[in-house]
Write an enzyme that holds these catalytic residues in place. Sequence first.
Site, mmCIF file in Angstrom:
data_model
loop_
_atom_site.group_PDB
_atom_site.id
_atom_site.type_symbol
_atom_site.label_atom_id
_atom_site.label_comp_id
_atom_site.label_asym_id
_atom_site.label_seq_id
_atom_site.Cartn_x
_atom_site.Cartn_y
_atom_site.Cartn_z
ATOM 1 N N ASP A 329 0.845 -1.192 0.000
ATOM 2 C CA ASP A 329 0.000 0.000 0.000
ATOM 3 C C ASP A 329 0.877 1.236 0.000
ATOM 4 O O ASP A 329 1.907 1.263 0.670
ATOM 5 C CB ASP A 329 -0.865 0.034 1.272
ATOM 6 N N ASP A 588 -4.863 -2.928 5.310
ATOM 7 C CA ASP A 588 -5.273 -2.411 6.624
ATOM 8 C C ASP A 588 -6.789 -2.376 6.799
ATOM 9 O O ASP A 588 -7.288 -2.351 7.909
ATOM 10 C CB ASP A 588 -4.688 -1.014 6.863
ATOM 11 N N ASP A 592 -9.699 -5.342 2.464
ATOM 12 C CA ASP A 592 -8.440 -5.970 2.055
ATOM 13 C C ASP A 592 -8.385 -7.438 2.461
ATOM 14 O O ASP A 592 -7.512 -8.170 2.010
ATOM 15 C CB ASP A 592 -7.238 -5.249 2.698
#
Length: 949
Positions: A329, A588, A592
């Site tokens: 990310d 997070d 996801d």
Amino acid sequence: MSGLEDIKNETVDLEKIPIEEVFQQLKCTREGLTTQEGEDRIVIFGPNKLEEKKESKILKFLGFMWNPLSWVMEAAALMAIALANGDNRPPDWQDFVGIICLLVINSTISFIEENNAGNAAAALMAGLAPKTKVLRDGKWSEQEAAILVPGDIVSIKLGDIIPADARLLEGDPLKVDQSALTGESLPVTKHPGQEVFSGSTCKQGEIEAVVIATGVHTFFGKAAHLVDSTNQVGHFQKVLTSIGNFCICSIAIGIAIEIVVMYPIQHRKYRDGIDNLLVLLIGGIPIAMPTVLSVTMAIGSHRLSQQGAITKRMTAIEEMAGMDVLCSDKTGTLTLNKLSVDKNLVEVFCKGVEKDQVLLFAAMASRVENQDAIDAAMVGMLADPKEARAGIREVHFLPFNPVDKRTALTYIDSDGNWHRVSKGAPEQILDLANARPDLRKKVLSCIDKYAERGLRSLAVARQVVPEKTKESPGGPWEFVGLLPLFDPPRHDSAETIRRALNLGVNVKMITGDQLAIGKETGRRLGMGTNMYPSAALLGTDKDSNIASIPVEELIEKADGFAGVFPEHKYEIVKKLQERKHIVGMTGDGVNDAPALKKADIGIAVADATDAARGASDIVLTEPGLSVIISAVLTSRAIFQRMKNYTIYAVSITIRIVFGFMLIALIWEFDFSAFMVLIIAILNDGTIMTISKDRVKPSPTPDSWKLKEIFATGIVLGGYQAIMSVIFFWAAHKTDFFSDKFGVRSIRDNNDELMGAVYLQVSIISQALIFVTRSRSWSFVERPGALLMIAFVIAQLVATLIAVYADWTFAKVKGIGWGWAGVIWIYSIVTYFPQDILKFAIRYILSGKAWASLFDNRTAFTTKKDYGIGEREAQWAQAQRTLHGLQPKEDVNIFPEKGSYRELSEIAEQAKRRAEIARLRELHTLKGHVESVAKLKGLDIDTAGHHYTV
């Protein structure tokens, strides 16, 4: 409390009765419980967690003696007392006791280490225990979910795993994912008054709820009670079984040959034959293997936790060592996630509104408590954070969710008029405001300008609510303005990405931002700018420019992906896995979770939601990419120790089985099973220290290459067996050692020969660990102090036994210091060729040996015209690259991947793209410096030597 006992016994149906009756039955209010009430109720209802099965310590201890390797040793122990009789000799009690001692020592070490590792893991996992916001004593606080009791008021928000069965209070409907409980794939909408179940995940919305059942009394608790946990056999266990089976098969072959030759052909005595079979059984089984590998993993897991990476699944360590692609990310991992707004760049699209008002509207549409990074940045831009709610009365706040991608506040101003403000993704806000084409064009142009500078955009809109109800749609929305958000890269990200590429791990950036922002961030981080919008790769509207190239290849070659939705993450992981990559994925958020589960290594970053943590294999306790790369290095070191040991274990099995088999069959020499037992005990004691050995981690992703482990084991073990056979022949059938070294002959003394062979086997067997633990020459790579000390002590004991022992039951007699010195010299001389053999095996298995022998030697080739055309093409391509006519990165685009060496080429290509991006930036900088110098009238030549490109 009698009413509460009824609830515990489930005589009251709290799921169906009206909500007010729930409060009456639970004897609580909307203000929650007091701490004292909570403590009293936990005595009645018990803690809010599922009952853990208590495992008997004795059964756990005995369990370490219940595996195929232990069974072979136990069979040997039974042979020693049940079958080892005859010739008027008593059963072999010494060997029986020795084998039992070896089994008990191994089980004790395994038990202690696993217990310690279990306690350490439990302490770490306690830190990851689900937390919940609970109203106690009239105040909201974050507590462990285990303290909840019926009657508690809890707050549920996006990303939370619902901590207990509860009834929803007033508020907006929740969207809840119950797939873990019911198997329903789509989120279910739950309205106020309805029940939500423990273990389900909040996908959208925010609301308060009253707890009605906890622990084993919940829907989830009852289901878990009925279903027994299934033990899934992991990859590591399969590898362990394969290596164990190989060793057992090798011993079985040796025993079969011995039985066939000794009894029908040589007509040996029954008891002597049994003793020889015991030698193979005791010496050949790597009884310490499960202990050594589990201890190594446990110690490694503890070390990872000290670095900020908690492993939820122990075997994730071996996958981490093999990871060659990391999808990371951008926000929070590559960047700081500390947003700032440049007021000067704020764009206003609404008449009569100032830039400061745009900021105020954005702050009003933000939370003042429990903020995320964007909310904190908006409110933080105000002179006084209280301005965000000054002069207005909040009616309703719509929290952010991944579908709408915006927040909104409904409020009443000082004149009693109702208004609504919203902030969010520009595309969503433009659609909300039903923007005209000309306005949309202006806004998008502005967004592109921001993106070129690496700035994200946040849009703000407002509306009047004439109906004066929070549910009403309100009047038309008005697009107010755009705010530029800057999220600075972490100071260590660029260096960490460079380190990752050097380790053969290709880092791919995953961002929900625009392509231009992704490219700009990639350029700043020195990771290349070969990025694609994920919709162009995976969506329905694929880009025509790249339509002809397979999606898998584009994903493999990309440095990053922009405009990524959670479902794209899953697809990216899937496509990379189809190309045989070991993929790590960071995440997070609640959305996801599928991608984290799909990835080989799911990594929940610091401050991840409960749902993301639940789906991951590794949970980070510190932010940033450097923690992950440190974990990769540590995992490779742990894996290297395990691999070193397995090669050693296979080699020892081969050398014991075939060395002693040849000596027993060629010269009919009966080696003592008790002396093999002494070798096994000393070896195992030394080898335990490998779990803390100093190793050089593999420079490329590593994996269990069983072909390499078995081939190396067979060659090194075979070499050692031959060296022992040659030594025995020289000592038993020749006077070589007496003539060359002046020692007395022991050729006719079987008891002294026993002592000599024992010492030679002990030294060279144990010294083999130094060969298998090193990647280069074994005498160059310094071992850990513990391993070295253990080796010295073990061999000192072995030498003293060989020199002084006089054990008639073991048929061994001391050989004196002269012979001991000769054996040490012989062992040292025969030790060095093992390194050369190790390099040769590695070279042959890499395939390069055959390629250079056949493909590049014209005499052996089967190619047309002896491959002259291909060699000319290679030469021409090399010349074009050399003279800059063809970029280097276009050469060698993804050959078939047969090994990790080839797999790491993806990282090599990424490294080259990163270098080109860096040089391009420096080149731009140089041009800028020259133009400024001309304007200022400076001498560029004097300034030139201050920087180099």
